[in-house]
Design a protein around this motif. Sequence first.
Motif, PDB file in Angstrom:
ATOM      1  N   ARG A  85       0.812  -1.218   0.000  1.00 17.36           N
ATOM      2  CA  ARG A  85       0.000   0.000   0.000  1.00 17.36           C
ATOM      3  C   ARG A  85       0.849   1.273   0.000  1.00 17.36           C
ATOM      4  NH1 ARG A  85      -5.363   0.854   1.008  1.00 17.36           N
ATOM      5  NH2 ARG A  85      -5.916   2.999   1.550  1.00 17.36           N
ATOM      6  N   PRO A  86       1.907   1.374   0.834  1.00  8.99           N
ATOM      7  CA  PRO A  86       2.724   2.594   0.760  1.00  8.99           C
ATOM      8  C   PRO A  86       3.349   2.807  -0.616  1.00  8.99           C
ATOM      9  CG  PRO A  86       3.173   1.406   2.785  1.00  8.99           C
ATOM     10  CD  PRO A  86       2.331   0.512   1.949  1.00  8.99           C
ATOM     11  N   ASN A  87       3.840   1.726  -1.234  1.00 15.09           N
ATOM     12  CA  ASN A  87       4.432   1.875  -2.567  1.00 15.09           C
ATOM     13  C   ASN A  87       3.388   2.240  -3.607  1.00 15.09           C
ATOM     14  OD1 ASN A  87       7.018   1.303  -1.673  1.00 15.09           O
ATOM     15  ND2 ASN A  87       6.851  -0.890  -2.091  1.00 15.09           N
ATOM     16  N   ILE A  88       2.160   1.690  -3.495  1.00 18.11           N
ATOM     17  CA  ILE A  88       1.102   2.032  -4.445  1.00 18.11           C
ATOM     18  C   ILE A  88       0.714   3.494  -4.285  1.00 18.11           C
ATOM     19  CG2 ILE A  88      -1.291   1.573  -5.078  1.00 18.11           C
ATOM     20  CD1 ILE A  88       0.660  -0.515  -6.057  1.00 18.11           C
ATOM     21  N   GLU A  89       0.620   3.984  -3.040  1.00 17.78           N
ATOM     22  CA  GLU A  89       0.300   5.408  -2.837  1.00 17.78           C
ATOM     23  C   GLU A  89       1.407   6.295  -3.410  1.00 17.78           C
ATOM     24  OE1 GLU A  89      -0.244   5.720   1.326  1.00 17.78           O
ATOM     25  OE2 GLU A  89      -2.260   4.834   1.321  1.00 17.78           O
ATOM     26  N   LYS A  90       2.659   5.883  -3.228  1.00 21.28           N
ATOM     27  CA  LYS A  90       3.761   6.641  -3.820  1.00 21.28           C
ATOM     28  C   LYS A  90       3.701   6.586  -5.340  1.00 21.28           C
ATOM     29  CE  LYS A  90       8.811   6.937  -3.678  1.00 21.28           C
ATOM     30  NZ  LYS A  90      10.054   6.332  -3.110  1.00 21.28           N
ATOM     31  N   LEU A  97      -1.662   9.957 -10.979  1.00 20.32           N
ATOM     32  CA  LEU A  97      -2.964   9.304 -11.100  1.00 20.32           C
ATOM     33  C   LEU A  97      -3.983   9.883 -10.137  1.00 20.32           C
ATOM     34  CD1 LEU A  97      -1.825   5.567 -11.354  1.00 20.32           C
ATOM     35  CD2 LEU A  97      -2.288   7.181 -13.204  1.00 20.32           C
ATOM     36  N   ASP A  98      -3.526  10.642  -9.136  1.00 19.33           N
ATOM     37  CA  ASP A  98      -4.452  11.198  -8.151  1.00 19.33           C
ATOM     38  C   ASP A  98      -5.131  12.462  -8.637  1.00 19.33           C
ATOM     39  OD1 ASP A  98      -2.096  12.553  -8.266  1.00 19.33           O
ATOM     40  OD2 ASP A  98      -1.946  12.900  -6.094  1.00 19.33           O
ATOM     41  N   ARG A 143       3.320   5.671 -17.759  1.00 20.43           N
ATOM     42  CA  ARG A 143       3.750   6.406 -16.568  1.00 20.43           C
ATOM     43  C   ARG A 143       3.782   5.490 -15.344  1.00 20.43           C
ATOM     44  NH1 ARG A 143      -0.003  10.304 -18.270  1.00 20.43           N
ATOM     45  NH2 ARG A 143      -1.287   9.837 -16.424  1.00 20.43           N
ATOM     46  N   VAL A 144       2.824   4.610 -15.248  1.00 15.88           N
ATOM     47  CA  VAL A 144       2.786   3.687 -14.108  1.00 15.88           C
ATOM     48  C   VAL A 144       4.026   2.790 -14.112  1.00 15.88           C
ATOM     49  CG1 VAL A 144       1.580   1.715 -13.127  1.00 15.88           C
ATOM     50  CG2 VAL A 144       0.294   3.724 -13.850  1.00 15.88           C
ATOM     51  N   ILE A 145       4.395   2.254 -15.269  1.00 21.91           N
ATOM     52  CA  ILE A 145       5.562   1.362 -15.344  1.00 21.91           C
ATOM     53  C   ILE A 145       6.852   2.136 -15.057  1.00 21.91           C
ATOM     54  CG2 ILE A 145       6.931  -0.066 -16.908  1.00 21.91           C
ATOM     55  CD1 ILE A 145       4.470  -1.415 -15.829  1.00 21.91           C
ATOM     56  N   GLN A 146       6.958   3.371 -15.580  1.00 22.07           N
ATOM     57  CA  GLN A 146       8.140   4.176 -15.300  1.00 22.07           C
ATOM     58  C   GLN A 146       8.296   4.436 -13.800  1.00 22.07           C
ATOM     59  OE1 GLN A 146       7.473   7.608 -17.780  1.00 22.07           O
ATOM     60  NE2 GLN A 146       8.575   6.732 -19.533  1.00 22.07           N
ATOM     61  N   SER A 147       7.203   4.786 -13.162  1.00 17.42           N
ATOM     62  CA  SER A 147       7.239   5.037 -11.718  1.00 17.42           C
ATOM     63  C   SER A 147       7.564   3.757 -10.956  1.00 17.42           C
ATOM     64  CB  SER A 147       5.907   5.612 -11.241  1.00 17.42           C
ATOM     65  OG  SER A 147       5.585   6.798 -11.942  1.00 17.42           O
TER      66      SER A 147
END
Length: 528
Positions: A85-90, A97-98, A143-147
């Motif tokens: 969860r912390p990594n997903i929020e980051k 995405l927010d 963007r998700v994969i880059q992050s």
Amino acid sequence: MQELVRQALAILRGIWNYRWQGLIAAWVVGLVAAVVVFRIPDQYEASARIYVDTQSILKPLMSGLTVQPNVEQQISMLSRTLISRPNIEKLIRMADLDLSEGSAVEQEDLIQRLTKDIQIRNTGRDNLYSLVYRDRESEKAKRVIQSLVSIFVESSLGASRKDTDSAKTFLNDQIKQYEQKLEEAEARLKEFKLRNIEMQPDDGKSATSRLSEASAALQQAQLELREAENARDAVKAQLAEEKRNAEAGTGHAAADDAALGISTPELDARIDAQKRNLDTLQQRFTDQHPEVIITKRLIRELEEQKKKEMAELRKSAQAAAAVNPAAGGNVAVQELSRMLAAAEVQVASLRTRVGEFQGRLAQARSGLKLAPQIEAEAAQLNRDYDVYKKNYEDLVARRQSAIMSGELEVASGVADFRLIDPPRVAPEPVAPNRLLLLLGALGVALAAGLGVAFAGSQLRPVYNDAIELRTKTGLPLLGVVSMVLSDEDRRRERKMTLRFLGASGGLVGLYALGIVAVALLAQRAAAA
């Protein structure tokens, strides 16, 4: 077998009677399924491949000096725990995405969706990982994969440095505790030594050993004192004899030797001591005993040595008397007086030594009572001090090893992350597979039609022959009235059958056209 065939034919006739209801249901389900298939949004897949190189030339060189962590296990654990969860929020903040998700409920849904959709796959080779994510928008997926790649690399470095810092902090705390314990142990040992400074030997020997040594030294000193006293007494007796001979003026050979100053007091004393020793041995043993034989041989050797020395002294005395006849008697007395004075000095020195050894022996005997308690307390204090010192030195060495390990990680890195395939998005959507979905929708529509027709035949059954009627009702059958169709009825029945077949073929044909259209569009997009 005939019964099964008859039942199957009865079911098919029942379904045929409700064929139009089934056809309508098939059309409705088919149209709805086709709309649903074409309304499903396209899914674009973004992916990246990372190779984790855990081999470094510095690690084998520093083996034994630093702690070598299991990097493969750390990377494997990281890949399994990365989607947290912390990594997903980051990840949501890094990929922006927010911005499109406002409420807390929408944010929670987004986190749950990303947790489920993001995939980290091990390709089956050593430390080669593939990151995959699908989304309706290709840029968002990229963007998700880059992050995710950035988080993957940063998490491994951060976790390793955090472990090193935690180890250093723990070791520093333990070293401070053992420093305090070591200082307390040293203070107790110092106080003990000061309190028992007189009982502490410099050579580290026990009280029993010191008592045995003192006793042996005292016995040796007493033996030397007895020998010195015997030699002094012999010199004293020889001096008295010399004086009597000088006064009597006898003509015997002994008097002549004494007058000339010829005497061997040391050999005489040794011969007398050996003779006394021989008397003692003969009282205990026979003449064949080895010690008796050795003592007799030693006495003979001493007497022969005395004869030789007396002969030499006579020659010297006679030569001196020939030169100065008047001084013959005075020389012997003077020499014996000098030897007596030396013997007295030696006896006094040995008596002092015997007194000193007696004092040491008494002190050792008095300290023997307290020695066990003092030695036990000293052993306990030394054991505690040695344990604390060893643990302290081990902790200091481990802290230095941890510091070197941290510096090694900074210099060479825990692992080298190589981006084999950078984040990319396939130009064509990878999902859904509309061809398979259309075939599935057609199958669902046909199954729905058959199901409706079968349900109608079961809810409102129609008996098509007399045997079925008699079997179902259990009543006697008196007769059967057949219906005779006219030509007009047969033509109307034929038209209805053709219409049914046409409507069914239209549904299948419509799906066939849709499948062909989808295939052509996919081929054109692939060619472009």
